[in-house]
Design a protein around this motif. Sequence first.
Motif, PDB file in Angstrom:
ATOM      1  N   GLN A   1       0.828  -1.200   0.000  1.00 29.08           N
ATOM      2  CA  GLN A   1       0.000   0.000   0.000  1.00 29.08           C
ATOM      3  C   GLN A   1       0.862   1.249   0.000  1.00 29.08           C
ATOM      4  O   GLN A   1       0.484   2.285  -0.571  1.00 29.08           O
ATOM      5  N   ALA A   2       2.051   1.155   0.601  1.00 33.65           N
ATOM      6  CA  ALA A   2       2.945   2.315   0.648  1.00 33.65           C
ATOM      7  C   ALA A   2       3.375   2.748  -0.751  1.00 33.65           C
ATOM      8  O   ALA A   2       3.591   3.937  -0.997  1.00 33.65           O
ATOM      9  N   PHE A   3       3.485   1.809  -1.679  1.00 31.93           N
ATOM     10  CA  PHE A   3       3.827   2.168  -3.057  1.00 31.93           C
ATOM     11  C   PHE A   3       2.714   3.012  -3.677  1.00 31.93           C
ATOM     12  O   PHE A   3       2.980   4.005  -4.357  1.00 31.93           O
ATOM     13  N   ALA A   4       1.475   2.599  -3.448  1.00 33.87           N
ATOM     14  CA  ALA A   4       0.344   3.372  -3.964  1.00 33.87           C
ATOM     15  C   ALA A   4       0.288   4.753  -3.314  1.00 33.87           C
ATOM     16  O   ALA A   4      -0.013   5.753  -3.979  1.00 33.87           O
ATOM     17  N   ASP A   5       0.587   4.811  -2.014  1.00 34.33           N
ATOM     18  CA  ASP A   5       0.604   6.096  -1.309  1.00 34.33           C
ATOM     19  C   ASP A   5       1.682   7.018  -1.887  1.00 34.33           C
ATOM     20  O   ASP A   5       1.473   8.228  -2.038  1.00 34.33           O
ATOM     21  N   ALA A   6       2.837   6.440  -2.207  1.00 32.76           N
ATOM     22  CA  ALA A   6       3.926   7.233  -2.778  1.00 32.76           C
ATOM     23  C   ALA A   6       3.552   7.761  -4.158  1.00 32.76           C
ATOM     24  O   ALA A   6       3.846   8.911  -4.495  1.00 32.76           O
ATOM     25  N   LYS A   7       2.901   6.944  -4.954  1.00 31.14           N
ATOM     26  CA  LYS A   7       2.472   7.373  -6.288  1.00 31.14           C
ATOM     27  C   LYS A   7       1.449   8.507  -6.177  1.00 31.14           C
ATOM     28  O   LYS A   7       1.516   9.502  -6.922  1.00 31.14           O
TER      29      LYS A   7
END
Length: 229
Positions: free
Chosen positions: A170-176
């Motif tokens: 989920q952190a990848f989506a948050d970063a995007k």
Amino acid sequence: MNSLQTSRNLVLEQIKNACKLANRSENDVQLLAVSKTHPSEILQEMYETGQRAFGENYLQEALDKIEKLKNLEIEWHFIGHVQRNKTKHLASNFAWVHGVDRLIIAERLSSQREASQAPLNICLQVNIDAQDTKDGCSPEDVADLVKTISQLPHLKLRGLMVIPAPNNTQAFADAKFLFEKVKTEHAHPEDWDTLSMGMSGDMVDAIDAGSTMVRVGTALFGARDYSLK
């Protein structure tokens, strides 16, 4: 075909397949070879496979390699934590610095980069999932940092770098989401093109979320020899 060529081909195939699954072009994702603790001879062998971008974490080790390999057209990235007393060497010797998380660091890099050199590419390191053990600015601070840093001379602010906790996709989506949200704050939005996230074990998920640069060490070089640190 040597083992490094085989390893690189396998990683590039993984990137290609991940991009296909995400309906993205494989040309949208750059492979950064994380070469910390590996000797310059191994880097030269990897260079001969076609790899040009190398990421180093430890300054003195990196400076030694830069000197030994100065005749090669390597794009050097510093991906370790940036301390104030190291900025002069970073500004002079690297093409990219990924670990910028404070304004004072960016200001020092800007003032210490020679005007005769190409602008220094930098990424803001963001502690995207608030880990106690990770460096990086908070997501809430990114917009203000982007506004200020993107106006400094001799720097080119390219995007964000994150290292989420293992299995926290989920952190990848948050970063995007953060990457897209703050683009409008950039003084030169055309430069804002890099989302550096994903390593050997999680690059498929990172690419699916929108990573444009994956930092891969173990899958390319094998286990590290920490005696070289």
